[in-house]
Enzyme design. Structure first.
Site, PDB file in Angstrom:
ATOM      1  CG  ASP A   1      19.663  21.101 -32.469  1.00 50.10           C
ATOM      2  OD1 ASP A   1      20.374  21.900 -31.825  1.00 50.10           O
ATOM      3  OD2 ASP A   1      18.755  21.455 -33.243  1.00 50.10           O
TER       4      ASP A   1
ATOM      5  CE  LYS B   1      15.525  19.941 -34.233  1.00 48.41           C
ATOM      6  NZ  LYS B   1      16.913  19.933 -34.762  1.00 48.41           N
TER       7      LYS B   1
ATOM      8  CE  LYS C   1      15.888  23.570 -34.602  1.00 49.37           C
ATOM      9  NZ  LYS C   1      17.354  23.357 -34.743  1.00 49.37           N
TER      10      LYS C   1
END
Length: 259
Positions: free
Chosen positions: A102, A167, A201
């Site tokens: 990430d 995300k 996400k």
């Protein structure tokens, strides 16, 4: 099964159970690994700092859940625009054995008008990840971007540069995931026609079974009820797990964590 129970079971299996605190220790990460295995199923992944990947891998294997994926973070949480550092951190994370990275998008550079550095940074990290069969999630920090046009632009740039997921947040700023920013980001996935290959996400601030239900409802509305599987949807959270388990009839809903 009630609607809340059904959505809670879905959400639990989509969780990236997270600890990203300055005082993290091997013991805390081992405890996190133990929490991934619940009476109603396992979480999709854990999300931890890179240095804890080896102990997490060992613990997950020992408890009989080697399939639980290990995600980590790079260029975190600041989202600086130094591509070499972001790439070096991403390569190091891969070397530690991450299944997923990430990376934080250089959102301040975008706010200052620079679209290119974000594209180049994500593209470089994606090339490193793709070579190692590692998923790349790009954190755009919606709570700092604030503006819908900027959230949309950061999502588009990340996807064009190769993001496997977009995300919302690091969980380290004042405003993290919101249903409004989630909808904008998922609409970009829909509008670009990339829902087969790009996931979403929400992270930070998704704390209750009811919160998770809201976020899943947006995905179901935009893409149908079958889209939000572990390849296309994750929740970045920790305190959420206790609430989901309570909704499913396990535990008291209390959590020691705030993420």
């Amino acid at each position: 099964m009630t609607d809340l129970k059904a959505s809670s079971l879905r959400a639990l299996k989509l969780m990236d159970l997270t600890t990203l605190n300055d005082d993290d220790t091997d013991e805390k990460v081992i405890a996190l690994c133990h929490q991934t295995k619940t009476p109603v199923g396992n979480t999709a992944a854990i999300c931890i700092y890179p240095r804890f990947i080896p102990i997490a891998r060992k613990t997950l294997k020992e408890q009989g859940t080697p399939e639980i994926r290990i995600a980590t973070v790079t260029n975190f949480p600041h989202g600086n625009d130094d591509i070499e550092i972001a790439l070096a951190e991403t390569r190091a994370a891969i070397a530690y054995g991450a299944d997923e990275v990430d990376v934080v998008f250089p959102y301040r550079a975008l706010m200052a008008g620079n679209e290119q550095v974000g594209f180049d940074l994500v593209k470089a990290c994606k090339e490193a990840c793709a070579a190692a069969n590692v998923l790349l999630k790009v954190i755009i920090e919606t709570g700092e971007l604030k503006d819908e046009a900027l959230i949309r632009k950061a999502s588009e740039i990340s996807i064009k540069a190769g993001a496997d997921f977009i995300k919302t947040s690091t969980g380290k700023v004042a405003v993290n995931a919101t249903p409004e920013s989630a909808r904008i980001m998922m609409e970009v996935i829909r509008d670009m026609g990339v829902e087969k290959t790009v996931g979403f996400k929400p992270a930070g601030g998704v704390r209750t079974a009811e919160d998770a239900q809201k976020y899943l409802a947006i995905a179901d509305e935009l893409f149908g009820a079958d889209w939000a599987d572990a390849r296309h949807y994750r929740f970045g959270a920790s305190s959420l797990l206790a609430s989901l388990l309570k909704a499913l009839g396990h535990g008291d809903g209390k959590s020691a964590s705030s993420y």
